[in-house]
Design an enzyme around this catalytic site. Structure first.
Site, PDB file in Angstrom:
ATOM      1  N   GLN A 164     -10.102  -4.003  -3.465  1.00 56.74           N
ATOM      2  CA  GLN A 164     -11.388  -3.222  -3.042  1.00 56.74           C
ATOM      3  C   GLN A 164     -12.478  -3.775  -3.930  1.00 56.74           C
ATOM      4  O   GLN A 164     -13.634  -3.850  -3.305  1.00 56.74           O
ATOM      5  CB  GLN A 164     -11.330  -2.000  -2.451  1.00 56.74           C
TER       6      GLN A 164
ATOM      7  N   ARG B 277       0.836  -1.128  -0.031  1.00 59.78           N
ATOM      8  CA  ARG B 277       0.073   0.025   0.001  1.00 59.78           C
ATOM      9  C   ARG B 277       1.200   1.188  -0.072  1.00 59.78           C
ATOM     10  O   ARG B 277       1.382   1.153   0.943  1.00 59.78           O
ATOM     11  CB  ARG B 277      -1.017   0.120   1.164  1.00 59.78           C
TER      12      ARG B 277
ATOM     13  N   CYS C 240     -16.141   1.762   0.691  1.00 59.98           N
ATOM     14  CA  CYS C 240     -14.997   1.007   1.133  1.00 59.98           C
ATOM     15  C   CYS C 240     -14.665   1.134   2.348  1.00 59.98           C
ATOM     16  O   CYS C 240     -13.809   0.062   3.157  1.00 59.98           O
ATOM     17  CB  CYS C 240     -13.736   1.353   0.135  1.00 59.98           C
TER      18      CYS C 240
ATOM     19  N   HIS D   7      -7.095   1.089  -6.409  1.00 61.99           N
ATOM     20  CA  HIS D   7      -7.556   0.159  -5.451  1.00 61.99           C
ATOM     21  C   HIS D   7      -8.117  -1.173  -5.784  1.00 61.99           C
ATOM     22  O   HIS D   7      -9.367  -1.606  -5.319  1.00 61.99           O
ATOM     23  CB  HIS D   7      -8.332   0.733  -4.166  1.00 61.99           C
TER      24      HIS D   7
ATOM     25  N   ASP E 113     -17.114   7.383  -1.568  1.00 64.65           N
ATOM     26  CA  ASP E 113     -15.887   7.423  -0.480  1.00 64.65           C
ATOM     27  C   ASP E 113     -15.545   8.870  -0.119  1.00 64.65           C
ATOM     28  O   ASP E 113     -16.125   9.690  -0.644  1.00 64.65           O
ATOM     29  CB  ASP E 113     -14.848   6.761  -1.764  1.00 64.65           C
TER      30      ASP E 113
ATOM     31  N   ARG F 189     -13.228  -8.412   1.632  1.00 62.96           N
ATOM     32  CA  ARG F 189     -11.910  -8.218   1.253  1.00 62.96           C
ATOM     33  C   ARG F 189     -10.827  -9.429   1.638  1.00 62.96           C
ATOM     34  O   ARG F 189     -10.223  -9.869   1.031  1.00 62.96           O
ATOM     35  CB  ARG F 189     -11.323  -7.181   2.192  1.00 62.96           C
TER      36      ARG F 189
HETATM   37  N1  NVA Z   1      -9.670   6.874  -1.524  1.00 63.12           N
HETATM   38  C1  NVA Z   1      -9.377   6.375  -0.316  1.00 63.12           C
HETATM   39  C2  NVA Z   1      -9.880   4.847   0.125  1.00 63.12           C
HETATM   40  C3  NVA Z   1      -9.119   4.304   1.585  1.00 63.12           C
HETATM   41  C4  NVA Z   1      -9.396   2.910   1.714  1.00 63.12           C
HETATM   42  C5  NVA Z   1      -8.067   6.757   0.344  1.00 63.12           C
HETATM   43  O1  NVA Z   1      -7.106   6.537  -0.637  1.00 63.12           O
HETATM   44  O2  NVA Z   1      -7.659   7.400   1.154  1.00 63.12           O
HETATM   45  N1   CP Z   2     -10.872  -0.038   2.551  1.00 63.86           N
HETATM   46  C1   CP Z   2      -9.753  -0.007   2.904  1.00 63.86           C
HETATM   47  O1   CP Z   2      -8.922  -0.278   2.219  1.00 63.86           O
HETATM   48  O2   CP Z   2      -9.864   0.016   4.210  1.00 63.86           O
HETATM   49  P1   CP Z   2      -8.226   0.349   5.137  1.00 63.86           P
HETATM   50  O3   CP Z   2      -7.727   1.605   4.597  1.00 63.86           O
HETATM   51  O4   CP Z   2      -8.587   0.264   6.461  1.00 63.86           O
HETATM   52  O5   CP Z   2      -7.446  -0.846   4.744  1.00 63.86           O
END
Ligand code: NVA
Ligand code: CP
Length: 303
Positions: free
Chosen positions: A133, A103, A262, A130, A222, A290
């Protein structure tokens, strides 16, 4: 050749359908207590350059349930955070581990990792995509709607990593996707252009959430400020006025529409408390999936 999971566009519809079917099978096995140790004695490194609850826990638990070992690493406590080149980290870590989930920020970071890694790299979220997800989301859609075929999907909010991945999914799986994003917060232009050429007419973009939501079967939103954009929170709150998925907007969709998010969610911003807690919301199933889809991805890729 080592196969990675960096973006949905590297996969065919048939391959992604196979992952969804395996995820369903692994979910049933896990619920029924049937062993499925497809990663026995394998080690998967889980590298986090951003915060996480779901991704970390679902990957770590998922590797364990598959009989392997998940190794959590944060950039803050490894040499990656002190500037060790990605290509060096990739070559070293792939000598120890059988798979690596990352990540991070730019998509070019996972691309570079994959270029130098001899083991599969899985994208656990970048600024651009992502993919794990959206696969969990599709598993959830299939569970609640039998199939994604013929459904109308709506995205309301920021043209972010989630929106970009939905665009790729719509083009690959062949479903209608209507996005509503404010001016200046549109999805990635290259992703949009790729999807439009692959599936002309399936994906539409508007600034009016009502247009996107009318008659929709699957609704997704989101946060307005993603990880790394925290300093823009205030200006984004202004730009996204009118984009809160509340009961009034939800009423435009089909009565049996399902609502996805998500998570984490900011109640009262992109989604109201009554919608996320309401009868159309399937966000807890979505979060659970997930675990199952990532087990399917790891079990398929890691040899
Ligand atoms: N769009 C959000 C998704 C988090 C799971 C981010 O990138 O922070
Ligand atoms: N939806 C998601 O990826 O959650 P986290 O940021 O908690 O991993």
């Amino acid at each position: 050749m080592t196969r990675h999971f960096l973006a949905l566009h590297d996969y065919t519809k048939n391959e992604l359908d196979a992952l969804l079917a395996l995820a369903d099978d692994l979910k049933r096995k896990q619920k029924e207590g049937i062993p499925h140790r497809m990663l026995a004695d394998k080690t998967v490194a889980l590298i986090f350059e951003k915060s996480s609850t779901r991704t970390r826990v679902s990957f770590e638990v998922g590797v364990f349930q598959l009989g392997g070992h998940g190794l959590f690493m944060s950039s803050a406590t490894s040499q990656m955070g002190r500037g060790e080149p990605i290509k060096d980290s990739a070559r070293v870590m792939s000598r120890y581990c059988d798979g690596i989930m990352i990540r991070t920020f730019g998509q070019e970071i996972v691309d570079e990792f994959a270029k130098y890694s001899t083991v599969p790299i899985i994208n656990g979220l970048t600024d651009l995509f992502h993919p794990c997800q959206i696969m969990a989301d599709l598993q959830t859609v299939i569970e609640h709607k039998k199939s994604y075929e013929g459904l109308v999907f709506a995205w309301v909010g920021d043209g972010n990593n989630m929106a970009n991945t939905w665009i790729e999914a719509a083009a690959i799986f062949g479903f209608e996707l209507r996005l509503a994003c404010p001016h200046g917060y549109e999805p990635d232009q290259n992703v949009m252009a790729w999807a439009q050429s692959k599936a002309p007419g399936l994906i539409t973009l508007t600034t009016d959430p009502k247009v996107a939501l009318r008659g929709a079967d699957v609704i997704n939103t989101d946060v307005w400020a993603s990880m790394g954009q925290e300093s823009e929170q205030k200006e984004r709150e202004k730009a996204f006025a009118g984009y809160c998925l509340d009961n009034a907007l939800l009423a435009l969709a089909k009565p049996d529409a399902i609502v996805l998010h998500c998570l984490p969610a900011h109640r009262g911003e992109e989604i109201s408390d009554s919608v996320i807690e309401g009868k159309n919301s399937v966000v807890w199933d979505e979060a659970e999936n997930r675990l199952h889809i990532q087990k399917a991805i790891m079990a398929t890729l890691i040899k």
